[in-house]
Design a protein around this motif. Sequence first.
Motif, PDB file in Angstrom:
ATOM      1  N   VAL A 192       0.837  -1.194   0.000  1.00  0.00           N
ATOM      2  CA  VAL A 192       0.000   0.000   0.000  1.00  0.00           C
ATOM      3  C   VAL A 192       0.876   1.249   0.000  1.00  0.00           C
ATOM      4  O   VAL A 192       1.846   1.333   0.747  1.00  0.00           O
ATOM      5  CB  VAL A 192      -0.942   0.008   1.222  1.00  0.00           C
ATOM      6  CG1 VAL A 192      -1.761   1.296   1.266  1.00  0.00           C
ATOM      7  CG2 VAL A 192      -1.858  -1.204   1.195  1.00  0.00           C
ATOM      8  N   TRP A 193       0.532   2.205  -0.869  1.00  0.00           N
ATOM      9  CA  TRP A 193       1.179   3.508  -0.833  1.00  0.00           C
ATOM     10  C   TRP A 193       0.453   4.364   0.201  1.00  0.00           C
ATOM     11  O   TRP A 193      -0.782   4.426   0.207  1.00  0.00           O
ATOM     12  CB  TRP A 193       1.093   4.193  -2.196  1.00  0.00           C
ATOM     13  CG  TRP A 193       1.901   3.540  -3.279  1.00  0.00           C
ATOM     14  CD1 TRP A 193       1.662   2.330  -3.861  1.00  0.00           C
ATOM     15  CD2 TRP A 193       3.053   4.081  -3.918  1.00  0.00           C
ATOM     16  NE1 TRP A 193       2.599   2.072  -4.827  1.00  0.00           N
ATOM     17  CE2 TRP A 193       3.471   3.136  -4.886  1.00  0.00           C
ATOM     18  CE3 TRP A 193       3.769   5.253  -3.783  1.00  0.00           C
ATOM     19  CZ2 TRP A 193       4.567   3.332  -5.705  1.00  0.00           C
ATOM     20  CZ3 TRP A 193       4.864   5.468  -4.601  1.00  0.00           C
ATOM     21  CH2 TRP A 193       5.264   4.517  -5.545  1.00  0.00           C
ATOM     22  N   ARG A 194       1.217   5.022   1.067  1.00  0.00           N
ATOM     23  CA  ARG A 194       0.613   5.869   2.092  1.00  0.00           C
ATOM     24  C   ARG A 194       1.175   7.282   1.982  1.00  0.00           C
ATOM     25  O   ARG A 194       2.375   7.467   1.793  1.00  0.00           O
ATOM     26  CB  ARG A 194       0.832   5.289   3.478  1.00  0.00           C
ATOM     27  CG  ARG A 194       0.091   3.975   3.682  1.00  0.00           C
ATOM     28  CD  ARG A 194       0.144   3.443   5.099  1.00  0.00           C
ATOM     29  NE  ARG A 194      -0.817   2.359   5.254  1.00  0.00           N
ATOM     30  CZ  ARG A 194      -0.545   1.056   5.066  1.00  0.00           C
ATOM     31  NH1 ARG A 194       0.680   0.696   4.719  1.00  0.00           N
ATOM     32  NH2 ARG A 194      -1.481   0.151   5.224  1.00  0.00           N
ATOM     33  N   LEU A 195       0.273   8.247   2.087  1.00  0.00           N
ATOM     34  CA  LEU A 195       0.612   9.662   1.998  1.00  0.00           C
ATOM     35  C   LEU A 195       0.159  10.344   3.281  1.00  0.00           C
ATOM     36  O   LEU A 195      -1.038  10.407   3.573  1.00  0.00           O
ATOM     37  CB  LEU A 195      -0.070  10.285   0.771  1.00  0.00           C
ATOM     38  CG  LEU A 195       0.228  11.748   0.434  1.00  0.00           C
ATOM     39  CD1 LEU A 195      -0.033  12.003  -1.052  1.00  0.00           C
ATOM     40  CD2 LEU A 195      -0.604  12.719   1.255  1.00  0.00           C
ATOM     41  N   ALA A 212      -3.696   9.395   3.623  1.00  0.00           N
ATOM     42  CA  ALA A 212      -4.385   8.900   2.433  1.00  0.00           C
ATOM     43  C   ALA A 212      -3.647   7.662   1.938  1.00  0.00           C
ATOM     44  O   ALA A 212      -2.440   7.513   2.169  1.00  0.00           O
ATOM     45  CB  ALA A 212      -4.440   9.967   1.340  1.00  0.00           C
ATOM     46  N   GLU A 213      -4.363   6.758   1.273  1.00  0.00           N
ATOM     47  CA  GLU A 213      -3.767   5.519   0.782  1.00  0.00           C
ATOM     48  C   GLU A 213      -4.062   5.337  -0.704  1.00  0.00           C
ATOM     49  O   GLU A 213      -5.030   5.880  -1.240  1.00  0.00           O
ATOM     50  CB  GLU A 213      -4.298   4.321   1.564  1.00  0.00           C
ATOM     51  CG  GLU A 213      -3.851   4.313   3.019  1.00  0.00           C
ATOM     52  CD  GLU A 213      -4.331   3.095   3.777  1.00  0.00           C
ATOM     53  OE1 GLU A 213      -3.682   2.734   4.779  1.00  0.00           O
ATOM     54  OE2 GLU A 213      -5.362   2.505   3.380  1.00  0.00           O
ATOM     55  N   SER A 214      -3.179   4.546  -1.355  1.00  0.00           N
ATOM     56  CA  SER A 214      -3.293   4.334  -2.796  1.00  0.00           C
ATOM     57  C   SER A 214      -2.729   2.969  -3.165  1.00  0.00           C
ATOM     58  O   SER A 214      -1.809   2.467  -2.509  1.00  0.00           O
ATOM     59  CB  SER A 214      -2.524   5.437  -3.537  1.00  0.00           C
ATOM     60  OG  SER A 214      -2.442   5.169  -4.923  1.00  0.00           O
ATOM     61  N   ASN A 219      -3.624   7.568  -7.417  1.00  0.00           N
ATOM     62  CA  ASN A 219      -5.024   7.780  -7.058  1.00  0.00           C
ATOM     63  C   ASN A 219      -5.196   7.491  -5.574  1.00  0.00           C
ATOM     64  O   ASN A 219      -4.900   6.381  -5.108  1.00  0.00           O
ATOM     65  CB  ASN A 219      -5.923   6.856  -7.895  1.00  0.00           C
ATOM     66  CG  ASN A 219      -5.767   7.099  -9.382  1.00  0.00           C
ATOM     67  OD1 ASN A 219      -6.241   8.090  -9.901  1.00  0.00           O
ATOM     68  ND2 ASN A 219      -5.068   6.190 -10.069  1.00  0.00           N
ATOM     69  N   TRP A 220      -5.713   8.473  -4.829  1.00  0.00           N
ATOM     70  CA  TRP A 220      -5.657   8.420  -3.376  1.00  0.00           C
ATOM     71  C   TRP A 220      -7.045   8.466  -2.740  1.00  0.00           C
ATOM     72  O   TRP A 220      -7.949   9.147  -3.236  1.00  0.00           O
ATOM     73  CB  TRP A 220      -4.822   9.590  -2.850  1.00  0.00           C
ATOM     74  CG  TRP A 220      -3.409   9.554  -3.328  1.00  0.00           C
ATOM     75  CD1 TRP A 220      -2.901  10.126  -4.458  1.00  0.00           C
ATOM     76  CD2 TRP A 220      -2.321   8.872  -2.707  1.00  0.00           C
ATOM     77  NE1 TRP A 220      -1.569   9.850  -4.580  1.00  0.00           N
ATOM     78  CE2 TRP A 220      -1.165   9.082  -3.517  1.00  0.00           C
ATOM     79  CE3 TRP A 220      -2.191   8.121  -1.548  1.00  0.00           C
ATOM     80  CZ2 TRP A 220       0.077   8.562  -3.198  1.00  0.00           C
ATOM     81  CZ3 TRP A 220      -0.949   7.592  -1.218  1.00  0.00           C
ATOM     82  CH2 TRP A 220       0.166   7.816  -2.038  1.00  0.00           C
ATOM     83  N   GLY A 224      -8.368   9.834   6.978  1.00  0.00           N
ATOM     84  CA  GLY A 224      -8.684  10.718   8.090  1.00  0.00           C
ATOM     85  C   GLY A 224      -7.493  10.976   9.004  1.00  0.00           C
ATOM     86  O   GLY A 224      -6.342  10.650   8.695  1.00  0.00           O
ATOM     87  N   GLU A 225      -7.764  11.546  10.160  1.00  0.00           N
ATOM     88  CA  GLU A 225      -6.720  11.902  11.129  1.00  0.00           C
ATOM     89  C   GLU A 225      -6.121  10.648  11.756  1.00  0.00           C
ATOM     90  O   GLU A 225      -6.838   9.731  12.163  1.00  0.00           O
ATOM     91  CB  GLU A 225      -7.303  12.793  12.218  1.00  0.00           C
ATOM     92  CG  GLU A 225      -6.305  13.219  13.281  1.00  0.00           C
ATOM     93  CD  GLU A 225      -6.930  14.075  14.377  1.00  0.00           C
ATOM     94  OE1 GLU A 225      -6.356  14.117  15.488  1.00  0.00           O
ATOM     95  OE2 GLU A 225      -7.994  14.696  14.129  1.00  0.00           O
ATOM     96  N   VAL A 226      -4.777  10.597  11.837  1.00  0.00           N
ATOM     97  CA  VAL A 226      -4.103   9.458  12.451  1.00  0.00           C
ATOM     98  C   VAL A 226      -3.194   9.862  13.610  1.00  0.00           C
ATOM     99  O   VAL A 226      -2.720   8.994  14.347  1.00  0.00           O
ATOM    100  CB  VAL A 226      -3.285   8.657  11.409  1.00  0.00           C
ATOM    101  CG1 VAL A 226      -4.197   8.007  10.383  1.00  0.00           C
ATOM    102  CG2 VAL A 226      -2.239   9.533  10.736  1.00  0.00           C
TER     103      VAL A 226
END
Length: 359
Positions: A192-195, A212-214, A219-220, A224-226
Motif C-alpha cells: 500500500v502507498w501511504r501519503l 491517504a492511501e493508494s 489515485n488516493w 482521516g486523522e491518524v
Amino acid sequence: MNANQDDVTDAAERPAGLLFGPGPAGAWDDERVSGPRVLRGPDGTWRMWYYGRDTRFDREINLPTGRCGLAQSADGLTWQRVPGPLTGGAVFEAHPDPARFDSAHVGLSDVQRRDGLYWMWYFGGDHSRQTFGQFAVKGLNLRPGCAISRDGRHWSRVEGPYRGALLDLGAPGEPDAALCAWPQVLECPDGVWRLWYHSLDPVRMRFVVCLAESADGLNWSKRGEVFGAGAPGTFDAGGVGTRHVIHHDGRYLMFYEGVAADGHRSIGLATSEDALLWVRQPGPEPDGSVFAHAPCGSGRWDAFAVGTPCVVPLPDGGFRLYYVGSNETAGGFADEMAMRHRIGLALSDGPDYTRWHRW
C-alpha cells in the motif's frame, strides 16, 4: 558560490547546527530557505531540494514557501547551489494558470528516486484568502501535488483531479477542511502507498496529521486523522505538523514537528507497527522531545523553532537530521515573515535516533 552566503564560513565560527543559509542578493532564495529533503545518490553525491523565497515575493503570503531549488554536496555538509532554469535560479515555482491549486506559491516536502526518475511530492496554494480566528491569511488553502524529473532540475507536473492537486480539502467540520499540506509518501511493505499530510483543524485550532492511501501512488483515498496534539503542557500540545516517516528495523518511525502552546517548535518521535496507529516515544530533552529548539532567550538562530525534519540513515548505523531553525522575534509565531528560516544539521548518538547533537 558558497552555500552560506549570509553566514560565516569557518566551521569553527559557525553557530552550532547551522548548515545552509539564504542565497546572494537577487537569487530566488535571498530571504529565507526551508524544508530540506536530502538524498544520497549511489555515486556518493548528496542532493538537497528545499524551498524558500526572495525579498520581493508576495508578503501577504505569511509562510516560508515560494519557490524550490537544489543544492549539491560531496559529503552532505558543504553545499553548493545548482542553478535552475526558472526565476532567480529556482528549479520549481508556482504554475502560471490562476485556476490551478498552486498558482501563488509552492513548497516541496518529499523527493524520491524511482526507476530512473526523481519524484517530488509538493504542496501549493492559490491567491484566495481565508480567516482563522483573528488572522486573515492569503494562500493557506494548501493542497498536495506531484512532479517528476530526470535530472532533479527540470520538473513536469503529474496532473491530479482537483485543479491539478492529488487531494482536495475536506468538507466543513473535517480535520483537513482548511489545508492538506506537506505530503510525504511511502510505499509500504504491505504493497500500500501511504501519503501523510497535516492540516490545521479549524474547529480545535490544532495541527493534526492525516493519511491517504493508494494502490498505485497516483489515485488516493483519505483515511482521516491518524495523529494529533499531545497532552496539555507538552512540547506538542498545539499539535503536530511537518514530519518524516521512515521504515527502519521492521517498524515505522515518525520524526515530527511538535507545536507548543506558545508557538515554539521541537522535534518528537512516534513509532508504529502498521503505519496507522502511532505511539509517542518520550524523548530525553527537557520538553519531552528528541530534539529541542535552542533555549528561549539565548539569541541563537534556532531558539524559536526546529522543524521540517529530514532523517537520513548512514552506512555506519548512525543518522543525520536535516532541519529548519528559526529565531525568536518580538511578534512570536504571529509574524513568521519577521523570522529568519535557515537549514541546520544534527547527528545521532550512533544508532540511537532518540538522542541528537547539533553539528
